[in-house]
Structures are given as C-alpha cells and as structure tokens.
Design a protein around this motif. Structure first.
Motif, PDB file in Angstrom:
ATOM      1  N   GLU A  43       0.837  -1.195   0.000  1.00  0.00           N
ATOM      2  CA  GLU A  43       0.000   0.000   0.000  1.00  0.00           C
ATOM      3  C   GLU A  43       0.872   1.245   0.000  1.00  0.00           C
ATOM      4  O   GLU A  43       1.642   1.485   0.925  1.00  0.00           O
ATOM      5  CB  GLU A  43      -0.888   0.021   1.236  1.00  0.00           C
ATOM      6  CG  GLU A  43      -1.873  -1.113   1.329  1.00  0.00           C
ATOM      7  CD  GLU A  43      -2.540  -1.129   2.684  1.00  0.00           C
ATOM      8  OE1 GLU A  43      -3.577  -0.458   2.832  1.00  0.00           O
ATOM      9  OE2 GLU A  43      -1.990  -1.790   3.598  1.00  0.00           O
ATOM     10  N   PRO A  49      -8.583   6.677   4.385  1.00  0.00           N
ATOM     11  CA  PRO A  49      -9.753   6.169   5.112  1.00  0.00           C
ATOM     12  C   PRO A  49     -10.595   5.268   4.214  1.00  0.00           C
ATOM     13  O   PRO A  49     -10.528   5.362   2.979  1.00  0.00           O
ATOM     14  CB  PRO A  49     -10.515   7.448   5.475  1.00  0.00           C
ATOM     15  CG  PRO A  49     -10.132   8.419   4.406  1.00  0.00           C
ATOM     16  CD  PRO A  49      -8.703   8.108   4.062  1.00  0.00           C
ATOM     17  N   PRO A  50     -11.413   4.386   4.804  1.00  0.00           N
ATOM     18  CA  PRO A  50     -12.257   3.484   4.007  1.00  0.00           C
ATOM     19  C   PRO A  50     -13.182   4.228   3.052  1.00  0.00           C
ATOM     20  O   PRO A  50     -13.476   3.732   1.955  1.00  0.00           O
ATOM     21  CB  PRO A  50     -13.053   2.717   5.060  1.00  0.00           C
ATOM     22  CG  PRO A  50     -12.176   2.747   6.272  1.00  0.00           C
ATOM     23  CD  PRO A  50     -11.506   4.092   6.241  1.00  0.00           C
ATOM     24  N   ASP A  51     -13.659   5.418   3.471  1.00  0.00           N
ATOM     25  CA  ASP A  51     -14.561   6.168   2.587  1.00  0.00           C
ATOM     26  C   ASP A  51     -13.797   7.016   1.579  1.00  0.00           C
ATOM     27  O   ASP A  51     -14.390   7.727   0.771  1.00  0.00           O
ATOM     28  CB  ASP A  51     -15.529   7.039   3.386  1.00  0.00           C
ATOM     29  CG  ASP A  51     -14.822   8.058   4.268  1.00  0.00           C
ATOM     30  OD1 ASP A  51     -13.587   7.938   4.453  1.00  0.00           O
ATOM     31  OD2 ASP A  51     -15.485   8.982   4.772  1.00  0.00           O
ATOM     32  N   TYR A  97      -9.427   5.228  -2.600  1.00  0.00           N
ATOM     33  CA  TYR A  97      -9.878   4.469  -1.442  1.00  0.00           C
ATOM     34  C   TYR A  97      -8.754   3.614  -0.859  1.00  0.00           C
ATOM     35  O   TYR A  97      -7.807   3.227  -1.547  1.00  0.00           O
ATOM     36  CB  TYR A  97     -11.037   3.556  -1.833  1.00  0.00           C
ATOM     37  CG  TYR A  97     -12.276   4.289  -2.266  1.00  0.00           C
ATOM     38  CD1 TYR A  97     -13.130   4.866  -1.335  1.00  0.00           C
ATOM     39  CD2 TYR A  97     -12.601   4.409  -3.624  1.00  0.00           C
ATOM     40  CE1 TYR A  97     -14.272   5.537  -1.734  1.00  0.00           C
ATOM     41  CE2 TYR A  97     -13.747   5.075  -4.028  1.00  0.00           C
ATOM     42  CZ  TYR A  97     -14.577   5.642  -3.081  1.00  0.00           C
ATOM     43  OH  TYR A  97     -15.700   6.310  -3.481  1.00  0.00           O
ATOM     44  N   ASN A  98      -8.913   3.288   0.404  1.00  0.00           N
ATOM     45  CA  ASN A  98      -8.016   2.359   1.079  1.00  0.00           C
ATOM     46  C   ASN A  98      -8.130   0.982   0.419  1.00  0.00           C
ATOM     47  O   ASN A  98      -9.236   0.510   0.147  1.00  0.00           O
ATOM     48  CB  ASN A  98      -8.404   2.273   2.563  1.00  0.00           C
ATOM     49  CG  ASN A  98      -7.429   1.459   3.365  1.00  0.00           C
ATOM     50  OD1 ASN A  98      -7.370   0.251   3.229  1.00  0.00           O
ATOM     51  ND2 ASN A  98      -6.658   2.114   4.214  1.00  0.00           N
ATOM     52  N   SER A  99      -6.990   0.335   0.177  1.00  0.00           N
ATOM     53  CA  SER A  99      -6.999  -0.930  -0.568  1.00  0.00           C
ATOM     54  C   SER A  99      -6.717  -2.149   0.311  1.00  0.00           C
ATOM     55  O   SER A  99      -6.567  -3.265  -0.201  1.00  0.00           O
ATOM     56  CB  SER A  99      -5.962  -0.872  -1.699  1.00  0.00           C
ATOM     57  OG  SER A  99      -4.658  -0.639  -1.179  1.00  0.00           O
ATOM     58  N   ASP A 101      -8.469  -4.080   2.443  1.00  0.00           N
ATOM     59  CA  ASP A 101      -9.372  -5.231   2.377  1.00  0.00           C
ATOM     60  C   ASP A 101      -9.280  -5.943   1.035  1.00  0.00           C
ATOM     61  O   ASP A 101      -9.421  -7.167   0.957  1.00  0.00           O
ATOM     62  CB  ASP A 101     -10.812  -4.797   2.651  1.00  0.00           C
ATOM     63  CG  ASP A 101     -11.089  -4.614   4.138  1.00  0.00           C
ATOM     64  OD1 ASP A 101     -10.261  -5.054   4.958  1.00  0.00           O
ATOM     65  OD2 ASP A 101     -12.122  -4.007   4.478  1.00  0.00           O
ATOM     66  N   ASN A 135     -15.279   1.378  -5.432  1.00  0.00           N
ATOM     67  CA  ASN A 135     -14.639   1.510  -4.118  1.00  0.00           C
ATOM     68  C   ASN A 135     -14.084   0.153  -3.702  1.00  0.00           C
ATOM     69  O   ASN A 135     -14.830  -0.753  -3.322  1.00  0.00           O
ATOM     70  CB  ASN A 135     -15.662   2.019  -3.097  1.00  0.00           C
ATOM     71  CG  ASN A 135     -15.073   2.172  -1.708  1.00  0.00           C
ATOM     72  OD1 ASN A 135     -13.937   1.805  -1.454  1.00  0.00           O
ATOM     73  ND2 ASN A 135     -15.859   2.724  -0.797  1.00  0.00           N
ATOM     74  N   SER A 137     -12.639  -0.654  -1.148  1.00  0.00           N
ATOM     75  CA  SER A 137     -12.740  -0.918   0.292  1.00  0.00           C
ATOM     76  C   SER A 137     -14.178  -1.190   0.722  1.00  0.00           C
ATOM     77  O   SER A 137     -14.432  -1.454   1.904  1.00  0.00           O
ATOM     78  CB  SER A 137     -12.178   0.264   1.101  1.00  0.00           C
ATOM     79  OG  SER A 137     -13.009   1.403   0.981  1.00  0.00           O
ATOM     80  N   ASP A 138     -15.110  -1.156  -0.207  1.00  0.00           N
ATOM     81  CA  ASP A 138     -16.523  -1.394   0.102  1.00  0.00           C
ATOM     82  C   ASP A 138     -16.818  -2.893   0.037  1.00  0.00           C
ATOM     83  O   ASP A 138     -16.696  -3.504  -1.033  1.00  0.00           O
ATOM     84  CB  ASP A 138     -17.396  -0.634  -0.894  1.00  0.00           C
ATOM     85  CG  ASP A 138     -18.879  -0.909  -0.694  1.00  0.00           C
ATOM     86  OD1 ASP A 138     -19.273  -1.245   0.441  1.00  0.00           O
ATOM     87  OD2 ASP A 138     -19.639  -0.794  -1.665  1.00  0.00           O
TER      88      ASP A 138
END
Length: 215
Positions: A43, A49-51, A97-99, A101, A135, A137-138
């Motif tokens: 990363e 952040p997730p959002d 987005y955060n990657s 997950d 997204n 991270s969604d």
C-alpha cells in the motif's frame, strides 16, 4: 523451467494495473517458461480512510501542487493502456480508497484451487477501480467481484468481517519496505528483486528469459 514470480502491487495504483497486463502479455509469449505468479500487497497510502479522499486531494498528496504533472501522468497511462489493448477509464475515478481489504481478499484468493484465481480477482479489482470508478474498500463491491468470478461469496464475506489475512498483508508489506521496494510495481523472480517501476512486455520478456537461464 519453472519460475516463482512475486508481483508486488498496490490495488490503488494505475501503473500496477497496467503493468499486470504488460506482464501477462509477456508471459503469454513465453510458453516455454512455467510460471507460478503471486500478487503481493504493497500500500503506497495505507492511511487512506475506508470512505476515501477526493481524487484531487490524492493527486496533490502524490504529486505535490503540480496538477499539470498529474494530468500528464494520467494521459501517459491512457496512451499505454491503448497500446496494451486495455480498457482504462481513470476519469471515472472521483475518489481514492483504502486498498487493505482488497489485498486481504487477494491473499484469500491465493488459497483457492490454483493461483489463476488470484490473478482473476486482481484483474477484477483493478477493473473496479480504474474502469468503473468503484470503491475497493466497500465490502458489497468487493463481494460483487468475488461473485462474478464464481467464487465462494459466503467465505469471502467472512474474511471481510474478520481480521483474516490482515497479519499476512502487514508482514509482507513490512518485508518489502525493509528490502528497499520504493517504486511500484516491483517484480521478484525466485526471491530476487529484478525490477521496479513500469516495464513494457518486451522488457519483461527479456528479464524473465535471463532469470530462466540463471535459475
């Protein structure tokens, strides 16, 4: 001849998306080399952040205040995508987005029957980010990618609901940083770092042929 390839990439990096296509094109032209490909996590911006954050803010953080450079980089990506015959629509991406997950799911996918499953999921997650403005991270969007590949959605959902594979991702990222990886994607062959940054299919072919001779 069999080579173990570790492709170190960030799911939020357009260059990593393009280079995976470049590497796969090279491998398709080297049928004499038996390859085991593992897509490894790294990363570049783990604190996202997730959002997510507005893509302009992300570019400012990445390129400083030089938005002209960011635009030139995006244009260069588009041009290379055309050469690779890859559908690439970064204009649809309005947030970064955060990657994390997504990387956890890739570690899970590697445990499925055959490493090809992991490659297929990586391609789907890159497509989600760079062709659909999604997204990564969604959980719902991640599971849609899993379902589209015919994988076990229930099992993948349990991964996302827990900390499964989190330690694996953190440990791998820390190890690559300790080994001096500072440009993506990075390519290891049989445990040896052989390249960092973007490479054309012909360059990947040359690197892999040399690696096969030395193996």
């Amino acid at each position: 001849m069999k080579l173990k390839i570790d492709y170190v990439a960030d799911l939020g990096s357009g260059w990593c998306a393009l280079n995976l296509h470049s590497l796969r094109e090279a491998l398709a032209q080297l049928p004499e080399i038996d390859v085991e490909l593992d897509i490894r996590p790294f990363e570049q911006h783990p604190d996202l952040p997730p959002d997510g954050v507005d893509i302009r803010e992300y570019f400012i953080e990445t390129y400083g205040a030089d938005m002209a450079l960011a635009t030139q980089t995006r244009d260069a990506m588009r041009e290379w995508a055309r050469e690779l015959d890859f559908d690439f629509r970064p204009d649809l991406r309005t947030r970064a987005y955060n990657s994390f997950d997504g990387h956890r799911l890739l570690r899970w996918a590697l445990a499925q029957p055959g490493p090809q499953v992991q490659q297929d999921l990586a391609l789907a997650l890159f497509d989600l980010t760079f062709n659909r403005g999604g997204n990564v991270s969604d959980p719902a969007q991640l599971l849609q990618c899993v379902e589209a590949l015919g994988l076990d959605v229930t099992w993948a959902g349990q991964v996302l609901k827990t900390d499964a594979f989190a330690d694996d991702v953190h440990e791998l990222e820390a190890a690559f940083r300790e080994q001096g990886v500072d440009m993506l994607p990075a390519l290891y062959v049989n445990g040896r770092l052989i390249s960092q940054g973007s490479q054309t299919p012909s360059t990947y072919m040359t690197l892999l042929r040399v690696a096969a001779c030395l193996a």
